[in-house]
Each structure stands twice: as C-alpha cells, then as structure tokens.
Design a protein around this motif. Structure first.
Motif, PDB file in Angstrom:
ATOM      1  N   SER A 139      22.445 -15.943  80.921  1.00  0.00           N
ATOM      2  CA  SER A 139      21.350 -15.772  80.058  1.00  0.00           C
ATOM      3  C   SER A 139      21.757 -16.974  79.141  1.00  0.00           C
ATOM      4  O   SER A 139      19.722 -17.353  78.878  1.00  0.00           O
ATOM      5  CB  SER A 139      21.141 -14.256  79.231  1.00  0.00           C
ATOM      6  N   GLY A 140      22.451 -17.020  79.155  1.00  0.00           N
ATOM      7  CA  GLY A 140      22.294 -18.325  77.366  1.00  0.00           C
ATOM      8  C   GLY A 140      21.530 -19.350  78.693  1.00  0.00           C
ATOM      9  O   GLY A 140      21.405 -20.919  77.698  1.00  0.00           O
ATOM     10  N   VAL A 141      22.265 -19.954  79.733  1.00  0.00           N
ATOM     11  CA  VAL A 141      22.059 -20.872  80.143  1.00  0.00           C
ATOM     12  C   VAL A 141      20.708 -21.581  80.849  1.00  0.00           C
ATOM     13  O   VAL A 141      19.899 -21.566  80.530  1.00  0.00           O
ATOM     14  CB  VAL A 141      22.693 -21.183  82.030  1.00  0.00           C
ATOM     15  N   LEU A 142      20.177 -19.993  80.738  1.00  0.00           N
ATOM     16  CA  LEU A 142      18.531 -19.843  80.841  1.00  0.00           C
ATOM     17  C   LEU A 142      17.974 -20.037  80.324  1.00  0.00           C
ATOM     18  O   LEU A 142      16.764 -20.551  80.457  1.00  0.00           O
ATOM     19  CB  LEU A 142      18.322 -18.449  81.875  1.00  0.00           C
ATOM     20  N   ASP A 143      18.303 -19.433  78.623  1.00  0.00           N
ATOM     21  CA  ASP A 143      17.614 -19.314  77.382  1.00  0.00           C
ATOM     22  C   ASP A 143      17.861 -21.080  77.001  1.00  0.00           C
ATOM     23  O   ASP A 143      16.864 -21.204  75.737  1.00  0.00           O
ATOM     24  CB  ASP A 143      17.583 -18.414  76.782  1.00  0.00           C
ATOM     25  N   ALA A 144      19.204 -21.504  77.778  1.00  0.00           N
ATOM     26  CA  ALA A 144      19.000 -23.135  76.892  1.00  0.00           C
ATOM     27  C   ALA A 144      18.503 -24.064  76.667  1.00  0.00           C
ATOM     28  O   ALA A 144      17.502 -24.150  77.501  1.00  0.00           O
ATOM     29  CB  ALA A 144      19.846 -23.458  77.441  1.00  0.00           C
ATOM     30  N   PRO A 145      17.905 -24.990  75.375  1.00  0.00           N
ATOM     31  CA  PRO A 145      16.905 -25.348  76.032  1.00  0.00           C
ATOM     32  C   PRO A 145      16.707 -26.803  76.720  1.00  0.00           C
ATOM     33  O   PRO A 145      18.386 -27.215  77.438  1.00  0.00           O
ATOM     34  CB  PRO A 145      16.752 -26.507  74.027  1.00  0.00           C
ATOM     35  N   TYR A 146      16.115 -27.186  77.082  1.00  0.00           N
ATOM     36  CA  TYR A 146      15.592 -28.153  78.228  1.00  0.00           C
ATOM     37  C   TYR A 146      16.216 -29.822  77.844  1.00  0.00           C
ATOM     38  O   TYR A 146      17.271 -29.647  78.517  1.00  0.00           O
ATOM     39  CB  TYR A 146      14.038 -28.224  78.824  1.00  0.00           C
TER      40      TYR A 146
END
Length: 273
Positions: A77-84
C-alpha cells in the motif's frame, strides 16, 4: 587454428553455463498461473508490485524494481500511496509506470463506487459509515462527501461535493443545499475524511455541521449525521452524542429507521426458517 579453438571454447562455455535469459524463461507464465489458481492475495508484497509492473514493462525483469519499491516505501500500500514525484525518483520507474501505480487506488475506488451504484437502503449508522468509507479509497487529500436519502432511507445521491488540502476543506453549503433540493432528498448525511489518521472532530467540523444543519432545515431536509472517516475508523457525531442538541432522538427519522430495521429483521427471520 587459433580462431577455431576459441570458437570451440565459447561453445563449450555456453553449454556449461545457461544464460541469464533462460533463468527467467516462463517466469511470467508461472506467475499468471499462480494468480489464476490462488489469487492476488497469495503473492508476497514484492510479487504483487512485480506482477502489476508487467503491464508497464512487457519484456523486462520487474522483480528487482519491485523489491526496491517495497524497500523504499515499506509496503504494498505504501508503494501505491507514494507521491508521483517520489516514484519517479526510483531508478527504473518512468512516467508511465508511476502514473499506472497512482491510477490503481483510484481504479479500486471507482470499482467500489460502481458496485454500490444501485439504490442501497441504509439500515443504521454503521451501514452509512461502511458505505461512505468506500468513497475515500485511494484519496490522500481531505474531501467532503454528501449522501442523500429518500423517505425509505435509500441512497439517491452520494458523491464528493468539495475537495481541499490535507489540512482543511472548504465546504460549499450552497452546493449542498442545491443538490438536496435537486434530488428531492428527505434526509442528508454529511461526511469527510481525516487523512492525518484521527477520526475525532475538530471545532471547525462542529461549526460546519451546525451551519449545514440550519441551511438544509430551510428546505425541509433533515441532516441526520456527520460521519468522519479516518482509514477504517470513523466517528458518527450522532452516535457519539457530541452534538446531541442537533442529532437528538426527537429530530431523527425514528419511524423510517425502525421501518427499515423491521424489513431487515423480517428477512433474517425468513432466512432462518
């Protein structure tokens, strides 16, 4: 003669040591078979990212990049929530992959919203909170969601009416009133999220609730709750008693909610026979 010996030596080395290309032959096919057999949840966190990156990298080995993304951002989830912008800082992540990863939580949110697009009846305040939680999947900024119900507690409208920063949100009360009038709502439920992680209301939340309550009262629409969402946690201002002067039992749609409860209880009794 010398050239012939060197050629024979190279051929022998090729037979002795399989190329790195052969090591990964069929890897994607095996992962796809695992997915079809056991599901996405059977993958380790890095394997989930690796499998998703297949869509952005049709030929390359995405395993090392998946490991690096998990290492840097801590979890799936941290990867998917990381800023662009931070995703682009990872070596091997280009604009296409970064945009794809950022799209996924929003796709999940659209999926959940589409599944609930029919006229859903709200039986209690926990039903409302569970329904509203799905509207915040993949959102990192604070937004306000308005739910409108008819006289039978069926959802006739539920969508974002205001979006702001992760610190504060400006609620446009005129828009809320206009929507309630347009959909001929009987009841309204206000909701917003706290991306910071705490579902406790702020003084501003209580002030806005009073203003929305009074504005909707002018068009004879009853605000029956304000639900604050923080991840999987929520606070119902009605159920908590924080604003009992607004959400008192005398003001609430007791007859409608009891009627809805009796319908559900009747179904449950029928199913147990």
């Amino acid at each position: 003669m010398r050239g012939r010996k060197e050629g024979q030596y190279m051929e022998a080395e090729k037979k002795r040591k399989p190329s790195s290309k052969n090591i990964h032959d069929g890897h994607r096919d095996r992962m796809r078979e695992r997915f079809l057999k056991s599901g996405f949840e059977a993958f380790a966190p890095h394997e989930k990212i690796e499998y998703l990156l297949f869509a952005c990298n049709p030929r390359g080995d995405t395993n090392p990049l998946a490991h690096e993304l998990i290492r840097r951002f801590g979890s799936f989830s941290g990867v998917l929530d990381a800023p662009y912008e931070e995703l682009l800082e990872v070596d091997g992540v280009g604009p296409v992959a970064a945009a794809f990863l950022k799209m996924l939580p929003q796709a999940f949110r659209c999926y959940e919203m589409d599944r609930e697009s029919g006229r859903v009846r709200m039986y209690d305040y926990q039903d409302m909170a569970r329904y509203l939680m799905k509207r915040y999947v993949g959102l990192s900024q604070e937004v306000v969601v308005l739910m409108l119900l008819d006289s039978s507690n069926r959802v006739i409208y539920c969508d974002i009416v205001s979006a702001g920063t992760a610190v504060t949100t400006n609620i446009y009360i005129q828009d809320i009133v206009a929507l309630a009038a347009r959909y001929r709502a009987v009841y309204a439920v206000l909701s917003h999220n706290h991306p910071s992680g705490s579902a406790l209301p702020s003084p501003q939340d209580l002030h806005i609730t009073s203003r929305v309550f009074d504005a909707l009262k002018e068009i004879e629409v009853l605000l029956i709750d304000h639900i604050i969402i923080a991840g999987r946690d929520f606070t119902s201002l009605k159920e908590s008693g924080i604003m009992a002067h607004l959400f008192s039992d005398e003001r609430q749609p007791r007859v409608s909610l009891r009627a809805a409860d009796s319908v559900r209880e009747g179904k449950e009794r029928t199913n147990t026979k």
